[in-house]
Write an enzyme that holds these catalytic residues in place. Structure first.
Site, short mmCIF file in Angstrom:
data_model
loop_
_atom_site.label_atom_id
_atom_site.label_comp_id
_atom_site.label_asym_id
_atom_site.label_seq_id
_atom_site.Cartn_x
_atom_site.Cartn_y
_atom_site.Cartn_z
N ARG A 26 0.80 -1.24 0.00
CA ARG A 26 0.00 0.00 0.00
C ARG A 26 0.82 1.28 0.00
NH1 ARG A 26 -2.87 -3.72 2.89
NH2 ARG A 26 -0.90 -4.78 2.98
N THR A 27 1.98 1.27 0.67
CA THR A 27 2.78 2.51 0.65
C THR A 27 3.22 2.79 -0.79
OG1 THR A 27 3.54 2.00 2.88
CG2 THR A 27 4.76 3.70 1.70
N LYS A 42 26.40 -4.72 -10.10
CA LYS A 42 27.70 -4.58 -10.76
C LYS A 42 28.72 -3.96 -9.81
CE LYS A 42 25.52 -3.34 -15.14
NZ LYS A 42 25.52 -2.21 -16.08
N ARG A 76 11.87 3.43 0.21
CA ARG A 76 11.76 2.52 1.36
C ARG A 76 13.02 1.67 1.35
NH1 ARG A 76 6.78 -1.25 3.21
NH2 ARG A 76 6.12 0.80 3.94
N HIS A 126 8.46 5.76 9.85
CA HIS A 126 7.58 5.67 8.69
C HIS A 126 6.67 6.91 8.76
CE1 HIS A 126 5.34 4.07 5.49
NE2 HIS A 126 5.01 2.90 5.95
C1 NCD Z 1 3.76 -1.07 7.73
C2 NCD Z 1 5.26 -1.03 7.44
O1 NCD Z 1 5.70 -1.34 6.36
O2 NCD Z 1 5.97 -0.67 8.37
N1 NCD Z 1 3.02 -1.27 6.57
C3 NCD Z 1 2.65 -0.19 5.82
O3 NCD Z 1 3.47 0.60 5.39
N2 NCD Z 1 1.35 -0.01 5.64
C4 NCD Z 1 3.39 -1.98 8.81
C5 NCD Z 1 3.78 -3.42 8.72
O4 NCD Z 1 4.41 -3.87 7.76
O5 NCD Z 1 3.44 -4.13 9.67
#
Ligand code: NCD
Length: 356
Positions: free
Chosen positions: A91-92, A120, A141, A174
């Protein structure tokens, strides 16, 4: 956009810069008094949070018509974004991708380091620097806690500066999840978040979402927190110290049932066993930290049930139909608030508010 302030007070060396307190690092990621790189939840104050929620509300309404959608897509068609997501994400990633498209930004993506020149032998720092040749925004991420900030640091010093947004950095932060969480809480709770009691449940030790959300709580008046977790997975001392410094009352407990009647919102989390280096949670019975159908009767009629998702067993699926379950709306809210944030970073927030 103008370059970072000349670094008289800012050390030239990352190894020297990074150990400094966040409050000293934040100005380096700010331009013309505006947040430029979004890296930590501590960068947000109440004014900015309320503003972003308003921009998100407006965008959500504007996108209901073809004219509104075209006006939004006309804001940033001259900009391009790179989504560098080298840790699993559904979802992110998708909400950022769609947030970019709502504003007309074109996107490219890397989701696996094995498909980039890192195989590489190129350093991750050189790889991300390469992005700045092609794009105007980097959303990333990464599994290493300081890496997103380091990228922003490198990009800020490059001739062609590019803003960086943190879509999850290790088990540390996050911040945009925390944004969508407060957006959801403010929309779901009668009268908003001020004065409310929020219970955080589950793996609080390694969950980056609860860490970032705890930081944002300093912006709301008279909020009380209850941390419900197994003793091995309690909230880390740095967050507890932050809450103490900001006079935010909290209590810790390991019995979810006692907390149900007092909570205005419950924020459920899954066990974060991908970080389980020391086997802290191996074989642990997590079921006491799951929300079950039988618990619903004990909750306030207006209690909001949140979860950053993905879910394993933390919320029984029959609860999805209960009016208090807001986690599916919460995930969609991510798209609106992330679009609001991107519009803000590019100075297009007022333009969003001007869409009829
Ligand atoms: C979270 C994450 O990636 O930290 N998920 C997200 O971004 N919606 C929470 C999780 O993975 O538990």
């Amino acid at each position: 956009m103008e370059r970072a302030p000349t670094m008289t007070a800012v050390p030239r060396d990352w190894e020297e810069f990074h150990p400094r307190p966040v409050s000293e690092r934040v100005p380096f990621f700010t331009r013309k008094g505006r947040l430029y790189d979004c890296l930590f939840a501590q960068q947000f104050d109440r004014k900015l949070l309320d503003h972003l929620c308003r921009v998100a509300d407006h965008l959500r309404a504007a996108m209901k018509t073809k004219e509104g959608a075209l006006a939004a897509a006309n804001l940033l068609p001259h900009k391009r974004a790179m989504l560098y997501f080298v840790q699993p994400s559904t979802r992110t990633f998708l909400s950022f991708l769609n947030a970019c498209h709502i504003l007309g930004l074109r996107t490219s993506e890397i989701r696996d380091t094995t498909t980039s020149s890192e195989v590489k032998g190129e350093s991750p720092e050189d790889t991300v620097r390469t992005f700045s040749s092609y794009v105007d925004l980097i959303i990333m991420r990464h599994p290493a806690p300081g890496f997103v900030e380091k990228t922003a640091w490198v990009m800020n010093r490059a001739k062609r500066a590019v803003p960086v947004i943190n879509g999850g950095s290790g088990s540390d932060q996050h911040p945009t999840q925390a944004l969508l969480d407060v957006y959801t809480l403010c929309r779901s709770l009668p009268g908003g978040l001020d004065g409310k009691t929020v219970a955080f449940v589950g793996d609080l030790k390694r969950g980056r979402t609860v860490r970032s959300l705890s930081y944002l709580m300093k912006n709301y008046k008279d909020v009380k927190l209850v941390f419900v977790s197994p003793p091995q997975l309690k909230m880390e001392a740095d967050i507890l110290a932050f809450l103490k410094r900001h006079h935010i009352p909290y209590r810790e407990c390991d019995d979810l049932t006692t907390v149900l009647p007092e909570a205005d919102a419950i924020y459920m989390t899954r066990i974060q066993d991908e970080w389980d280096k020391a086997n802290e949670s191996k074989g642990m019975d997590y079921s006491r930290f799951n929300l079950k159908q039988e618990h619903l009767a004990k909750l306030k009629p207006t209690c909001a049930i949140l979860h950053p998702l993905p879910r394993r067993h933390e919320i029984e699926t029959t609860i999805d139909d209960d009016e208090r379950a807001v986690f599916w709306r919460q995930e969609r809210n991510g798209m609106w608030i992330r679009a609001a944030l991107i519009a803000y970073i590019f100075g297009q927030d007022k333009e969003v508010l001007a869409i009829k």
